[in-house]
Design a protein around this motif. Structure first.
Motif, short mmCIF file in Angstrom:
data_model
loop_
_atom_site.label_atom_id
_atom_site.label_comp_id
_atom_site.label_asym_id
_atom_site.label_seq_id
_atom_site.Cartn_x
_atom_site.Cartn_y
_atom_site.Cartn_z
N PRO A 87 30.83 -65.95 -55.00
CA PRO A 87 29.78 -65.34 -55.83
C PRO A 87 29.22 -64.06 -55.22
O PRO A 87 28.55 -63.29 -55.90
N GLY A 88 29.49 -63.81 -53.93
CA GLY A 88 29.03 -62.59 -53.27
C GLY A 88 29.89 -61.39 -53.60
O GLY A 88 29.60 -60.28 -53.16
N CYS A 89 30.97 -61.59 -54.36
CA CYS A 89 31.85 -60.49 -54.76
C CYS A 89 31.76 -60.32 -56.27
O CYS A 89 32.50 -61.00 -57.00
N PRO A 90 30.88 -59.44 -56.76
CA PRO A 90 30.74 -59.27 -58.21
C PRO A 90 32.00 -58.76 -58.87
O PRO A 90 32.16 -58.89 -60.08
N GLU A 91 32.92 -58.16 -58.09
CA GLU A 91 34.13 -57.60 -58.66
C GLU A 91 35.22 -58.64 -58.90
O GLU A 91 36.27 -58.33 -59.46
N CYS A 139 32.95 -72.98 -60.54
CA CYS A 139 31.78 -73.84 -60.79
C CYS A 139 30.76 -73.05 -61.59
O CYS A 139 30.13 -72.13 -61.05
N ALA A 140 30.60 -73.39 -62.86
CA ALA A 140 29.66 -72.66 -63.70
C ALA A 140 28.24 -72.80 -63.19
O ALA A 140 27.39 -71.94 -63.41
N GLY A 141 27.95 -73.90 -62.47
CA GLY A 141 26.61 -74.13 -61.97
C GLY A 141 26.20 -73.23 -60.82
O GLY A 141 25.04 -73.19 -60.46
N SER A 142 27.17 -72.50 -60.22
CA SER A 142 26.83 -71.61 -59.12
C SER A 142 26.85 -70.14 -59.53
O SER A 142 26.73 -69.26 -58.69
N PRO A 171 21.73 -69.87 -58.70
CA PRO A 171 21.40 -71.19 -58.16
C PRO A 171 20.28 -71.12 -57.13
O PRO A 171 19.87 -70.02 -56.73
N ILE A 172 19.84 -72.30 -56.67
CA ILE A 172 18.76 -72.34 -55.67
C ILE A 172 19.14 -73.13 -54.43
O ILE A 172 18.46 -73.02 -53.41
N GLN A 173 20.20 -73.95 -54.48
CA GLN A 173 20.60 -74.70 -53.29
C GLN A 173 21.13 -73.73 -52.25
O GLN A 173 21.93 -72.84 -52.56
N LEU A 174 20.70 -73.87 -51.01
CA LEU A 174 20.98 -72.87 -49.98
C LEU A 174 22.47 -72.67 -49.75
O LEU A 174 22.91 -71.57 -49.42
N HIS A 175 23.28 -73.71 -49.90
CA HIS A 175 24.72 -73.55 -49.75
C HIS A 175 25.32 -72.66 -50.84
O HIS A 175 26.34 -72.01 -50.64
#
Length: 284
Positions: free
Chosen positions: A21-25, A135-138, A167-171
């Motif tokens: 998720p840290g790679c928007p591309e 994972c759609a939830g992340s 999301p809000i879970q730290l992982h």
């Protein structure tokens, strides 16, 4: 052409997926239990994913690679991801000063008749799966200034939510998400929101949030590195740690202290202790 592009040390990567998720591309995917660069065309070489990797498996190298193609990224990855992914991508380009790529992206949106979600303050709260995330939830969602707050209603008695992102879970969170940049971070133990009824207005208002359990969560070392990245890369202003009175919860404060010891800058930290009956036992 020879240019800067990321490389992944497969001997260090544990497949946690924090970098995706840290790679928007959409250049990264987890394949066969390891992070992989799926296309040179999609990697801009800016290294936004580096701060999300607690194992130090991602770095920048200069090598022969296909030129980064902004229009191809918009067409193949960003537009398919929906409003949240478009906004994250534009914020990414803006934060790194990539004006040329940003203008190409905006021109593409205009050409396709798609509104710019940043200019219109619409980050969206639709859940659309980021390609490669699995994972759609992340999927990153930013609820700030959307006009979609859940307002208190007389008929339902529903309380307004103060949640600013998902999301809000730290992982699952990425330190470079726009919601963390220059924010006041609330780091809450999982149980605290259930113990105190007024948790949202009392602690969450105006803050970005992450939750964790120091007793049951695995990969605590990743938490330390992720908080360090938030302090250094997201430039968070303050950290408020909310924990329960039970002894194991103190581990969350220890994680914050370890991150501060490793970080190159310091931030003020407030600790709030909640009793099992929902009362505030102390602040320091």
């Amino acid at each position: 052409m020879k240019r800067e592009i990321i490389t992944i040390d497969q001997t260090k990567c544990d497949g946690c997926g924090d970098c995706v998720p840290g790679c928007p591309e959409g250049a990264l995917q987890i394949i066969d239990g390891r992070a992989r660069l799926v296309s040179d065309l999609f990697c801009d070489g800016l290294g936004a994913c580096i701060g999300t990797c607690s194992k130090g498996a991602i770095s920048i190298e200069e090598r022969d690679a296909e030129p980064y193609d902004e229009r191809r990224v918009m067409e193949e990855i960003i537009i398919k991801g929906g409003t949240n992914v478009i906004a994250a991508h534009l914020e990414h380009l803006k934060a790194h000063g990539e004006e040329e790529y940003l203008q190409q992206a905006l021109a593409y949106l205009k050409e396709k008749g798609i509104e710019n979600p940043i200019n219109n303050n619409v980050q969206g709260n639709q859940s659309s799966e980021h390609e490669g995330c699995g994972c759609a939830g992340s999927v990153l969602m930013d609820f700030r200034k959307t006009g979609n707050d859940v307002e208190q209603g007389e008929s339902t008695g529903q309380q307004k939510s103060e949640l600013t992102q998902w999301p809000i879970q730290l992982h699952l969170v990425t330190p470079l998400a726009p919601c963390y940049r220059d924010s006041d971070l609330l780091l809450a133990a999982d149980c605290t929101a259930f113990a105190i009824g007024a948790f949202h207005p009392a602690f969450m208002r105006g803050k970005s949030i992450a939750i964790a359990c120091p007793k049951l969560d695995s990969g605590i070392d990743r938490y330390v590195e992720k908080l360090k990245s938030m302090i250094e890369l997201a430039n968070i202003n303050t950290i408020t740690v909310v924990i329960m009175e039970v002894p194991c919860c103190g581990g969350l404060v220890s994680i914050v202290n370890q991150a501060l010891d490793k970080a190159s800058r310091d931030v003020p930290v407030k600790k709030i202790v909640i009793g099992v009956r929902g009362d505030v036992l102390g602040e320091r």
